[in-house]
Write a protein that holds these residues in place. Structure first.
Motif, PDB file in Angstrom:
ATOM      1  N   ASN A 285      -0.831   7.093   9.561  1.00 27.17           N
ATOM      2  CA  ASN A 285       0.367   6.685   8.815  1.00 27.17           C
ATOM      3  C   ASN A 285       1.560   7.375   9.462  1.00 27.17           C
ATOM      4  N   ASN A 303      -1.180   2.569   5.909  1.00 24.77           N
ATOM      5  CA  ASN A 303      -2.400   1.752   5.740  1.00 24.77           C
ATOM      6  C   ASN A 303      -2.306   0.436   6.515  1.00 24.77           C
ATOM      7  N   THR A 389       8.026  -1.786  -0.187  1.00 26.70           N
ATOM      8  CA  THR A 389       7.316  -1.792  -1.470  1.00 26.70           C
ATOM      9  C   THR A 389       6.231  -2.858  -1.460  1.00 26.70           C
ATOM     10  N   GLY A 390       5.368  -2.753  -2.458  1.00 25.74           N
ATOM     11  CA  GLY A 390       4.399  -3.828  -2.677  1.00 25.74           C
ATOM     12  C   GLY A 390       5.133  -5.068  -3.156  1.00 25.74           C
ATOM     13  N   THR A 412       6.766   1.770  -4.167  1.00 21.55           N
ATOM     14  CA  THR A 412       7.008   2.050  -2.747  1.00 21.55           C
ATOM     15  C   THR A 412       5.699   2.381  -2.047  1.00 21.55           C
ATOM     16  N   LEU A 413       5.609   1.938  -0.792  1.00 19.48           N
ATOM     17  CA  LEU A 413       4.396   2.189  -0.008  1.00 19.48           C
ATOM     18  C   LEU A 413       4.444   3.566   0.665  1.00 19.48           C
TER      19      LEU A 413
END
Length: 604
Positions: A285, A303, A389-390, A412-413
């Motif tokens: 990451n 991811n 974000t998702g 948020t990712l």
């Protein structure tokens, strides 16, 4: 390619500076051998981007002794077959963000659903998004029309609606655009490129409304169903239109396109390519940042999901006054390690905006620029978190009124505790006089949690390598590993807060030479241990009961970490980071931190 690529010249035309690098095959591997730079010449009096390119390449010629130019022409291919190994290059490639880069306006139906998906598609293609228009953005029709007319974007991306859904809102937005009849920023004689990537059912109506008024192109729907984003087709279409339309209009770009042996990429898109390549290759990451004169780009791969944002108003020369406006004077002042009055600081910032190509001439000026850079980096990361974000608007029971009240929010990712690597790029980070300054700027701005490795682009060549990877991946990868990435070291930052001087954690570091360093990390402490990139150390820490190192409050942890040119940093300053409000106390604390990492001599 019919002939082998042994000698490559690459340029990046930035908003302030055009950077050129020479890459040569040495034995079986590629190495970056020489570099040159010159001011970018897209503006008056030159209004021809190729002048800056030729000036930067001329510097490489002088340094390397290789003849690359013949008048205004780059000699390709390399003439070694004709008996002169020091004449010509095999290919010339380039990236560009000169002239303000690619400026786009995007439209959607629901601002934080299709509007945000469209924004992500444009950002991923290397664009600066100057506005997001949506049916529910609270603006009246005449305000939307006025906005479209006055902004003069290079391109518009229209999205909205899932396939098979209602078309009324999308058609309404097309009518606003038709009424505004927007003119492009460059070139008054051609029609504005517009990409429609919304509900496919609306295509015939969109063609009727906008087919005559714009250079209309269709791409697959960005949000074909609510649960899925499909950004790649729109991104590719934007990239193609950028080369076909926008680049052709900017001063001197026609010549530049003819000179290049591969399509010219927007600088941010090229940096994104190389960031994604690193993350995939190493399975990590990462967050990458490219801080320029006019904009700051942030890239992240978490991811396997790639995101990019551009903060178009945060930069270190043209946009430096915007950093002051957004961050506020107090936030910049808190990083300045000496006493300075507000007016002097404001004047220095304005001087940089007026003379964007100047560089600091004194230590004070350098420290002010580094203070501003911390705030630009911090604000750009906040902006990035809000967009990375998702998907919004799914997996929730909601009524249509909720959608229009914008109560939805994707998570948020960006999870700093799961972050493995921070990569810094751009003049202020690549050209800092000492590498510890780059490391400290990124640690102060991003406040990494737990264990994070930090690195920097050695002389700012990520854009060049991004575009090169589309032509020759081995050359780009070789140079990236050997010449581009400089690993600064690892930062270990406990999460939690306490009074200055109180115990934060006990540590035990097993160094590669067999020595064991033991000690206590107090709140407010910064400690630096010499550890090279080739060396590893095993760190065991026992935090105080309210302090978390990733395993939970008070839980001990052990980790083997890698060093770098700076080494291993233990950051006991607490998270979130807080500085004293009173100026004298703050200056004393900053001085203490700088002394701890060797930036100030002790007792100064």
């Amino acid at each position: 390619m019919t002939h082998p690529l042994n000698v490559i010249v690459a340029t990046d035309c930035g908003s302030t500076t055009t950077k050129a690098i020479l890459i040569e095959k040495v034995g079986e591997e590629y190495r970056q051998t020489y570099r040159g730079e010159a001011p970018t010449t897209v503006e008056a009096p030159f209004e021809d981007v190729t002048r800056g390119v030729l000036n930067a390449i001329a510097e490489i010629e002088e340094l390397s002794g290789r003849t690359i130019l013949e008048g205004d022409r780059i000699i390709t291919p390399n003439q070694s077959a004709q008996g002169d190994p020091k004449r010509g290059v095999d290919i010339y490639v380039s990236t560009s963000s000169a002239g303000g880069g690619l400026q786009m306006m995007v439209t959607g139906v629901v601002q934080n659903m299709t509007g945000e998906s469209a924004q992500r598609a444009a950002l991923g293609a290397g664009a600066i998004v100057i506005d997001v228009l949506a049916s529910n953005d609270g603006r009246l029709p005449y305000e939307k029309i006025e906005r479209i007319r006055t902004m003069r974007p290079d391109m518009i991306l229209m999205s909205g609606g899932t396939d098979g859904g209602a078309v009324t809102h999308v058609v309404e937005m097309a009518e606003y655009i038709a009424a505004a009849d927007p003119r492009p920023r460059f070139g008054s004689t051609y029609r504005l490129p517009l990409v429609y990537a919304g509900n496919t059912d609306a295509r015939p109506q969109i063609k009727t409304i906008l087919g005559e008024k714009t250079a209309l192109d269709f791409a697959d729907n960005i949000r074909p169903v609510l649960e899925r984003e499909n950004l790649a087709p729109a991104r590719n279409k934007i990239h193609d239109l950028f080369l076909e339309h926008v680049m052709q209009q900017a001063p001197g770009y026609k010549k530049l396109i003819e000179m290049a042996g591969a399509p010219i990429m927007p600088t941010p898109a090229a940096v994104g390519v190389i960031m994604e390549t690193i993350a995939k290759r190493e399975g990590i990451n990462l967050i990458g940042v490219d801080i320029g004169g006019a904009t700051t780009d942030v890239f992240s791969v978490f991811n396997g999901l790639f995101n990019r944002t551009v903060s178009a108003n945060l930069g270190m020369s043209y946009s430096i006054s915007n950093v002051l406006a957004e961050a506020g004077l107090d936030n910049i002042m808190r990083w300045v390690p000496f006493t300075i009055d507000e007016q002097t600081l404001r004047n220095r910032i304005k001087n940089k905006m007026v003379r964007p190509t100047t560089i600091p001439q004194s230590l004070d000026e350098l420290q002010i620029e580094h203070a501003i850079a911390r705030e630009a980096l911090r604000l750009a990361l906040i902006h990035h978190k809000s967009l990375a974000t998702g998907l919004k608007g799914i997996q929730q029971e909601r009524t249509i009124s909720d959608v229009f009240e914008q109560r939805t929010s994707g998570k948020t990712l960006i999870d700093l505790l799961k972050l493995d690597l921070i990569v810094g790029s751009g003049g202020i980070l690549s050209h800092a006089p000492r590498r510890i300054q780059s490391m400290l700027m990124m640690v102060d701005a991003y406040e990494p949690l737990g264990v994070t490795t930090l690195s920097v682009d050695s002389i700012f060549m990520m854009p060049h390598l991004g575009v090169l990877s589309t032509v020759n991946e081995q050359a780009a990868t070789d140079v990236f590993i050997r010449d581009c990435m400089v690993y600064l070291g690892t930062c270990i930052a406990p999460i939690g807060q306490g009074k200055d001087g109180e115990r934060c954690a006990d540590y035990e570091i097993a160094l590669p030479d067999g020595r064991i360093e033991k000690g206590q990390l107090a709140f407010g402490d910064l400690k630096l241990f010499a550890l090279t990139r080739e060396q590893q150390a095993t760190v065991t820490m026992q935090p105080a009961k309210q302090v978390d190192l990733g395993n939970g409050p008070g839980q001990s942890f052990t980790k083997t970490v890698q060093g770098g040119v700076v080494g291993l940093m233990l950051d006991g300053r607490g998270r979130p980071l807080q500085l004293p409000g009173e100026q004298a106390a703050r200056v004393a604390m900053l001085t203490r931190w700088y002394q701890a990492v060797g930036l100030y001599p002790k007792g100064s």
